[in-house]
Design an enzyme around this catalytic site. Structure first.
Site, PDB file in Angstrom:
ATOM      1  N   CYS A 192       0.824  -1.214   0.000  1.00 20.70           N
ATOM      2  CA  CYS A 192       0.000   0.000   0.000  1.00 20.70           C
ATOM      3  C   CYS A 192       0.859   1.265   0.000  1.00 20.70           C
ATOM      4  O   CYS A 192       1.371   1.640  -1.047  1.00 20.70           O
ATOM      5  CB  CYS A 192      -0.987  -0.039   1.164  1.00 20.70           C
ATOM      6  SG  CYS A 192      -2.422   0.992   0.854  1.00 20.70           S
ATOM      7  N   HIS A 207      -3.707  -4.946   0.409  1.00 18.08           N
ATOM      8  CA  HIS A 207      -3.172  -5.426   1.694  1.00 18.08           C
ATOM      9  C   HIS A 207      -3.242  -6.953   1.704  1.00 18.08           C
ATOM     10  O   HIS A 207      -4.158  -7.538   2.300  1.00 18.08           O
ATOM     11  CB  HIS A 207      -3.989  -4.849   2.856  1.00 18.08           C
ATOM     12  CG  HIS A 207      -3.646  -3.435   3.158  1.00 18.08           C
ATOM     13  ND1 HIS A 207      -2.567  -3.084   3.927  1.00 18.08           N
ATOM     14  CD2 HIS A 207      -4.221  -2.289   2.769  1.00 18.08           C
ATOM     15  CE1 HIS A 207      -2.489  -1.772   4.013  1.00 18.08           C
ATOM     16  NE2 HIS A 207      -3.484  -1.249   3.318  1.00 18.08           N
ATOM     17  N   GLU A 253      -1.789  -9.106   3.312  1.00 15.81           N
ATOM     18  CA  GLU A 253      -1.695  -9.752   4.633  1.00 15.81           C
ATOM     19  C   GLU A 253      -3.087 -10.126   5.160  1.00 15.81           C
ATOM     20  O   GLU A 253      -3.224 -11.048   5.960  1.00 15.81           O
ATOM     21  CB  GLU A 253      -0.959  -8.849   5.633  1.00 15.81           C
ATOM     22  CG  GLU A 253      -1.672  -7.570   6.065  1.00 15.81           C
ATOM     23  CD  GLU A 253      -1.466  -6.393   5.095  1.00 15.81           C
ATOM     24  OE1 GLU A 253      -1.153  -6.649   3.910  1.00 15.81           O
ATOM     25  OE2 GLU A 253      -1.644  -5.238   5.529  1.00 15.81           O
TER      26      GLU A 253
HETATM   27  N1  GLN Z   1      -1.707   6.697   3.005  1.00  8.05           N
HETATM   28  C1  GLN Z   1      -1.892   6.002   1.778  1.00  8.05           C
HETATM   29  C2  GLN Z   1      -3.250   6.255   1.167  1.00  8.05           C
HETATM   30  O1  GLN Z   1      -4.142   6.696   1.824  1.00  8.05           O
HETATM   31  C3  GLN Z   1      -1.688   4.516   1.963  1.00  8.05           C
HETATM   32  C4  GLN Z   1      -2.653   3.883   2.891  1.00  8.05           C
HETATM   33  C5  GLN Z   1      -2.211   2.558   3.387  1.00  8.05           C
HETATM   34  O2  GLN Z   1      -1.039   2.229   3.333  1.00  8.05           O
HETATM   35  N2  GLN Z   1      -3.124   1.782   3.927  1.00  8.05           N
HETATM   36  O3  GLN Z   1      -3.444   6.023  -0.004  1.00  8.05           O
END
Ligand code: GLN
Length: 544
Positions: A388, A517, A519
């Site tokens: 992410c 994500h 995970e």
């Molecule tokens: N801060 C980034 C976004 O909002 C990534 C978010 C995250 O890693 N869950 O896109």
């Protein structure tokens, strides 16, 4: 209500807790469910929380640990992670039942006039609403067994109505369809070194005051419960001696189903509910692997919430899944990137590290350090996985140092950057104005054939991972990134959003990242493919 519900075929296992919070009620409930899935039965978990927030998504993650995201985009507490990993189900947001949700529904019904001029009361109206939720979830999901975990400990004011609803269940269904499990604490005070049953007795007394007789008592303890103690609990709490189960401390939660099984829990489940249960052979084999690990790799997780291990709970679980499946010990090193300023700093913190994960995150603090880490991994050929924010910052690093876009950044951290390679897309800006700000839940990616990530995902053309973010790789820079050698291994079906990236095999052993994500979907029996690929690469001898 009040009449017997013959339409509900599901059996119900109700798990309550006593004495202390934090004894692992969620894991205990999930472990019981895990044993039942051996029979091929469909087990559906419901978690009841007494607080008045409508959903846990609005609560501070630094207080409650990682926010777990479901396929349907629901943001729920970490217990749902255990349920998914132990039961092999994809949970739904509606299975997270808060008192806030229940009251909201009762209030709406009252305004609509559904109660026909009656006085709306805690009992029966609120309790009926709770039971209706239990029954409707069981029916809708066609569950064979529904596990209801009541949050908190018996005696908490905020959970009284959940307990009352659970008490009534036995009347609404036949007694042979409802099983009550109570998790308590058995201390062994220093000095006397004797297992003490009193807290359990008192906790069960509180439960009985509420009309619930436990069928199984699990005594959480630092050691196995002695037979004498089981006998005492059996006498004082009115249950069979063999229905008192040790909830002994373990070094891996994945062992708990096996321990419960060895303590005889399957026999009680069979005699009370007439269903089979037991340890799945595949599960047992993986647990055995955990005790016979061969070799060791060190993986650094480079983020900013490093002090709170719960913030990265699912990543740590994914590491354990890899460990069991690859039979390798994985040493996880938490690295706080806030103080990492130079390549020399990175060399220092990554000493002895075989592979690196840059996990998700928000905001500005620590990001330049993460970018330094990413540069180091890219240039020094260190196996790398970006998750992410980790993908977004890999793009920033690549834009700055490979594409020559000085000052490139994400607008999340630098609103005025000359090269907003990561940005909120125009269509999402509109959404932001309406208040629903994040891209949440499972989304598909169309995979690019022949890439490393496509291979890791078993050469599937379409891959679904869960998301929780606002920003995206800016389409205005796609061409620039591609022409400089970045590979987009997976894109949203409309081709606009970058979901997976990697560096070419001839440039790097393993440099992969995803906007999702992974995970959250990693399982003990099937580790998340990117984690698996990363660890496997770390196990290979350094190429070069
Ligand atoms: N801060 C980034 C976004 O909002 C990534 C978010 C995250 O890693 N869950 O896109």
């Amino acid at each position: 209500m009040g009449s017997v519900r013959r339409d509900v075929k599901s059996k119900f296992i109700i798990v309550t807790g006593g004495v202390l919070s934090g004894l692992g009620k969620g894991v205990a409930a999930a472990s019981i469910g895990n044993l039942i899935t051996k029979s091929g039965l469909k087990v559906v978990p419901i978690k009841c929380d007494g607080y008045l927030n409508v959903d846990p998504g609005t609560m501070n993650p630094t207080e409650h640990g990682e926010v777990f995201v479901l396929d349907d985009g629901g943001e729920v507490d970490m217990d749902f992670g255990h349920y998914e990993r132990f039961l092999g189900v994809n949970c739904k947001f509606s299975w997270s039942l808060t008192m806030g949700k229940v009251y909201e529904e009762v209030r709406i019904k009252e305004r609509k006039g559904d109660y026909l001029g009656k006085t709306v009361q805690m009992i029966p109206h609120v309790t009926d609403t709770i039971k209706e939720k239990f029954f409707s979830i069981a029916l809708k999901e066609d569950a064979d067994v529904t596990i209801i975990e009541v949050g908190g400990t018996v005696g908490d004011i905020e959970n009284e109505l959940f307990l009352e609803a659970c008490r009534q269940m036995k009347k609404d269904l036949s007694p042979s369809n409802v099983l009550y499990v109570h998790l308590t604490y058995v201390p062994v005070p220093g000095g006397v070194h004797e297992q003490k049953s009193k807290p359990t007795q008192q906790s069960v007394a509180l439960l009985r005051e509420r009309g619930i007789e436990p069928d199984i008592i699990i005594g959480r303890c630092q050691e196995f419960l002695e037979q004498g103690l089981k006998k005492k609990i059996s006498i004082f709490c009115g249950i069979d001696e063999n229905a008192v189960i040790s909830g002994v401390d373990v070094d891996s939660v994945y062992k708990i189903p096996i321990y419960f099984s060895n303590e005889g829990i399957n026999e009680i489940i069979r005699s009370r509910l007439s269903i089979g249960s037991g340890v799945k052979p595949t599960w047992k084999k993986l647990v055995d692997n955990l005790d016979n690990l061969d070799g060791e790799v060190t993986i650094a997780i480079c983020g900013k919430y490093t002090k709170l291990e719960d913030s990265y709970a699912s990543i740590l679980e994914a590491m354990k899944h890899c460990s069991a499946n690859l039979k390798v010990k994985i040493e996880v090193k938490m690295v706080d990137t806030t103080d990492v300023k130079t390549q020399a700093d990175v060399a220092g913190v990554l000493k002895g590290v075989d592979g690196v994960i840059v996990p998700g995150g928000f905001g500005t603090r620590g990001i330049e350090g993460k970018i330094q880490v990413i540069q180091y991994c890219r240039e020094k050929n260190i196996p790398f996985l970006g998750i992410c924010y980790g993908l977004q910052l890999s793009i920033v690093e690549f834009a700055r140092n490979v594409c020559g876009l000085a000052g490139a950044s994400t607008t999340e951290a630098h609103a005025g950057t000359p090269h907003p390679v990561i940005d909120i897309l125009p269509e999402q800006k509109k959404v932001t104005d309406m208040g629903g700000t994040m891209r949440l839940g499972a989304y598909p990616a169309m995979m690019k054939k022949g890439t490393k990530i496509w291979e890791l995902y078993d050469k599937n053309v379409e891959v679904w991972e869960r998301h929780r973010h606002r920003y995206e790789v800016n389409p205005d820079y796609h061409e620039k990134l591609l022409s400089n050698g970045m590979i987009f291994s997976g894109m949203s079906p409309d081709g606009k959003l970058v979901e997976f990236i990697e560096l070419p095999a001839e440039k790097h052993r393993c440099f992969v990242a995803t906007q999702g994500h992974p995970e959250l979907k990693s399982r003990f029996e099937k580790p998340g493919p990117l984690f698996f690929g990363l660890v496997k690469e770390c196990m290979r001898k350094e190429k070069e």
